[in-house]
Motif scaffolding. Structure first.
Motif, short mmCIF file in Angstrom:
data_model
loop_
_atom_site.label_atom_id
_atom_site.label_comp_id
_atom_site.label_asym_id
_atom_site.label_seq_id
_atom_site.Cartn_x
_atom_site.Cartn_y
_atom_site.Cartn_z
N LYS A 47 0.83 -1.20 0.00
CA LYS A 47 0.00 0.00 0.00
C LYS A 47 0.87 1.26 0.00
O LYS A 47 1.86 1.34 0.73
N ASN A 48 0.50 2.21 -0.84
CA ASN A 48 1.19 3.49 -0.98
C ASN A 48 2.61 3.34 -1.52
O ASN A 48 3.43 4.25 -1.37
N ARG A 49 2.90 2.20 -2.14
CA ARG A 49 4.20 2.00 -2.77
C ARG A 49 3.98 1.44 -4.17
O ARG A 49 2.97 0.80 -4.45
N SER A 50 4.98 1.67 -5.03
CA SER A 50 4.81 1.27 -6.42
C SER A 50 6.17 1.31 -7.11
O SER A 50 7.20 1.62 -6.49
N CYS A 51 6.16 1.00 -8.40
CA CYS A 51 7.37 1.13 -9.21
C CYS A 51 7.86 2.58 -9.17
O CYS A 51 9.06 2.85 -9.14
N PHE A 52 6.91 3.52 -9.15
CA PHE A 52 7.27 4.95 -9.12
C PHE A 52 8.03 5.30 -7.83
O PHE A 52 9.04 6.01 -7.87
N THR A 53 7.57 4.81 -6.68
CA THR A 53 8.25 5.14 -5.42
C THR A 53 9.64 4.52 -5.37
O THR A 53 10.57 5.10 -4.81
N ALA A 54 9.78 3.33 -5.96
CA ALA A 54 11.10 2.69 -6.01
C ALA A 54 12.07 3.51 -6.87
O ALA A 54 13.22 3.75 -6.49
N LEU A 55 11.60 3.95 -8.04
CA LEU A 55 12.44 4.75 -8.92
C LEU A 55 12.76 6.11 -8.30
O LEU A 55 13.88 6.62 -8.44
N LEU A 56 11.79 6.69 -7.60
CA LEU A 56 12.01 7.98 -6.95
C LEU A 56 13.09 7.87 -5.87
O LEU A 56 13.98 8.72 -5.78
N LYS A 57 13.01 6.81 -5.05
CA LYS A 57 14.01 6.60 -4.00
C LYS A 57 15.40 6.41 -4.61
O LYS A 57 16.38 7.00 -4.14
N PHE A 58 15.49 5.61 -5.66
CA PHE A 58 16.77 5.34 -6.32
C PHE A 58 17.35 6.64 -6.89
O PHE A 58 18.53 6.94 -6.71
N THR A 59 16.52 7.41 -7.58
CA THR A 59 16.98 8.66 -8.20
C THR A 59 17.43 9.67 -7.15
O THR A 59 18.48 10.31 -7.29
N GLN A 60 16.65 9.81 -6.08
CA GLN A 60 17.02 10.75 -5.01
C GLN A 60 18.35 10.38 -4.38
O GLN A 60 19.19 11.25 -4.11
N ASP A 61 18.55 9.09 -4.14
CA ASP A 61 19.82 8.64 -3.55
C ASP A 61 20.99 8.96 -4.46
O ASP A 61 22.06 9.41 -4.00
N ILE A 62 20.82 8.72 -5.76
CA ILE A 62 21.90 9.00 -6.70
C ILE A 62 22.28 10.48 -6.67
O ILE A 62 23.46 10.84 -6.61
N PHE A 63 21.28 11.37 -6.70
CA PHE A 63 21.56 12.80 -6.67
C PHE A 63 22.27 13.20 -5.38
O PHE A 63 23.22 14.01 -5.41
N CYS A 64 21.85 12.63 -4.26
CA CYS A 64 22.50 12.94 -2.98
C CYS A 64 23.94 12.48 -2.97
O CYS A 64 24.84 13.20 -2.51
N PHE A 65 24.19 11.27 -3.49
CA PHE A 65 25.56 10.73 -3.51
C PHE A 65 26.46 11.56 -4.42
O PHE A 65 27.63 11.79 -4.11
N ILE A 66 25.93 11.99 -5.55
CA ILE A 66 26.73 12.78 -6.48
C ILE A 66 27.16 14.10 -5.83
O ILE A 66 28.29 14.55 -6.00
N CYS A 67 26.26 14.69 -5.08
CA CYS A 67 26.57 15.97 -4.43
C CYS A 67 27.59 15.83 -3.32
O CYS A 67 28.37 16.74 -3.05
N VAL A 68 27.60 14.67 -2.65
CA VAL A 68 28.42 14.50 -1.45
C VAL A 68 29.74 13.81 -1.72
O VAL A 68 30.75 14.12 -1.11
N SER A 69 29.77 12.87 -2.66
CA SER A 69 30.95 11.99 -2.74
C SER A 69 31.58 11.96 -4.13
O SER A 69 31.81 10.91 -4.70
N SER A 70 31.82 13.11 -4.69
CA SER A 70 32.60 13.24 -5.93
C SER A 70 31.97 12.52 -7.13
O SER A 70 32.67 12.12 -8.07
N GLY A 71 30.69 12.32 -7.09
CA GLY A 71 30.01 11.79 -8.27
C GLY A 71 30.24 10.33 -8.58
O GLY A 71 30.07 9.91 -9.73
N ARG A 72 30.62 9.54 -7.59
CA ARG A 72 30.88 8.12 -7.83
C ARG A 72 29.73 7.28 -7.29
O ARG A 72 29.55 7.15 -6.09
N VAL A 73 28.93 6.72 -8.18
CA VAL A 73 27.86 5.81 -7.78
C VAL A 73 27.89 4.61 -8.71
O VAL A 73 27.94 4.76 -9.94
#
Length: 243
Positions: free
Chosen positions: A86-112
């Motif tokens: 409930k309240n989860r979907s393919c969209f929420t999974a992709l959103l979480k993945f994308t947000q994490d990538i952007f955060c990692f790029i900003c913090v750790s020299s763009g290595r993911v």
């Protein structure tokens, strides 16, 4: 309540009180559906669609609701699973993945670095005995409900229908039975404890049987080494669990 609903309700009450799942409800007709690509003479070009009786679907819905109530009461599912919740979907999974990538790029020299994993015929290979043990030991499902699920899983039959041809009956020896509402829930319960072998440095997201593992590190070699080690552990876990 209609005249028909009363005997059905009494029948379901009898099933629950005895833990018996009617054998007639465990028979499926499998229709091969062409995927739209590949040779029509190749069995791998078809997707099996299981047709179950209507009363079975109603009964599965009741069991599904009872299991969900138990899981929600004790908060037993990991937050990384986005499939069939409930309240989860393919969209929420992709959103979480994308947000994490952007955060990692900003913090750790763009290595993911990420690895995306898709299990082959995942629903069809789940061993019944291992699933029952997990339901009992990890989720605390016992008593009549566990007995009911055991009866639901074992001694299932199916026939293949192609045009006017109907094959003989075959017995299902593994799998979470498809065609109803219970199969996805039982599968995500079976795979949920995968977190036990994923180290804390590795991030992961599940969408039913689709898994992505990813890591951020300023040193690309370190990131790759971590994922290779995790992939080795995952491979062993999948083999141990019949996937």
């Amino acid at each position: 309540m209609t005249n028909l609903a009363i005997p059905i309700a009494l029948m379901f009450t009898l099933f629950f009180s005895t833990g018996i799942y009617p054998s007639e409800f465990k028979e499926a007709i499998v229709l091969p559906l062409y995927k739209g690509k590949g040779s029509k003479s190749d069995p791998n070009s078809y997707r099996p669609i299981s047709i179950l009786c209507t009363l079975n679907k109603i009964l599965e819905g009741i069991i599904h609701a009872r299991i969900l109530t138990h899981l929600q009461l004790y908060d037993l599912l990991s937050q990384q699973q986005h499939g069939f919740r409930k309240n989860r979907s393919c969209f929420t999974a992709l959103l979480k993945f994308t947000q994490d990538i952007f955060c990692f790029i900003c913090v750790s020299s763009g290595r993911v670095v990420a690895i995306l994993i898709d299990l082959r015929k995942a629903f069809d290979t789940v061993p019944h005995d291992k699933l029952i043990i997990k339901l009992r030991d990890k989720y605390g499902i016992t008593g009549y409900l566990l007995k009911f699920i055991c009866n639901y899983l074992y001694d299932r039959k199916y026939s293949i229908k192609l045009g006017d041809f109907l094959s003989k009956e075959y017995t299902v020896y593994s799998s979470v039975p498809q065609g109803g509402i219970l199969a996805p829930l039982l599968f995500i319960l079976y795979i949920d404890n995968i977190y036990e072998i994923i180290c804390k440095e590795i991030h992961y997201i599940l969408y039913t049987d689709d898994l992505v593992i990813y890591v951020s590190d300023s040193c690309l070699k370190n990131a790759v080494k971590l994922l290779e080690s995790c992939l080795h552990d995952l491979n062993n876990w999948f083999m141990l669990n019949g996937l």
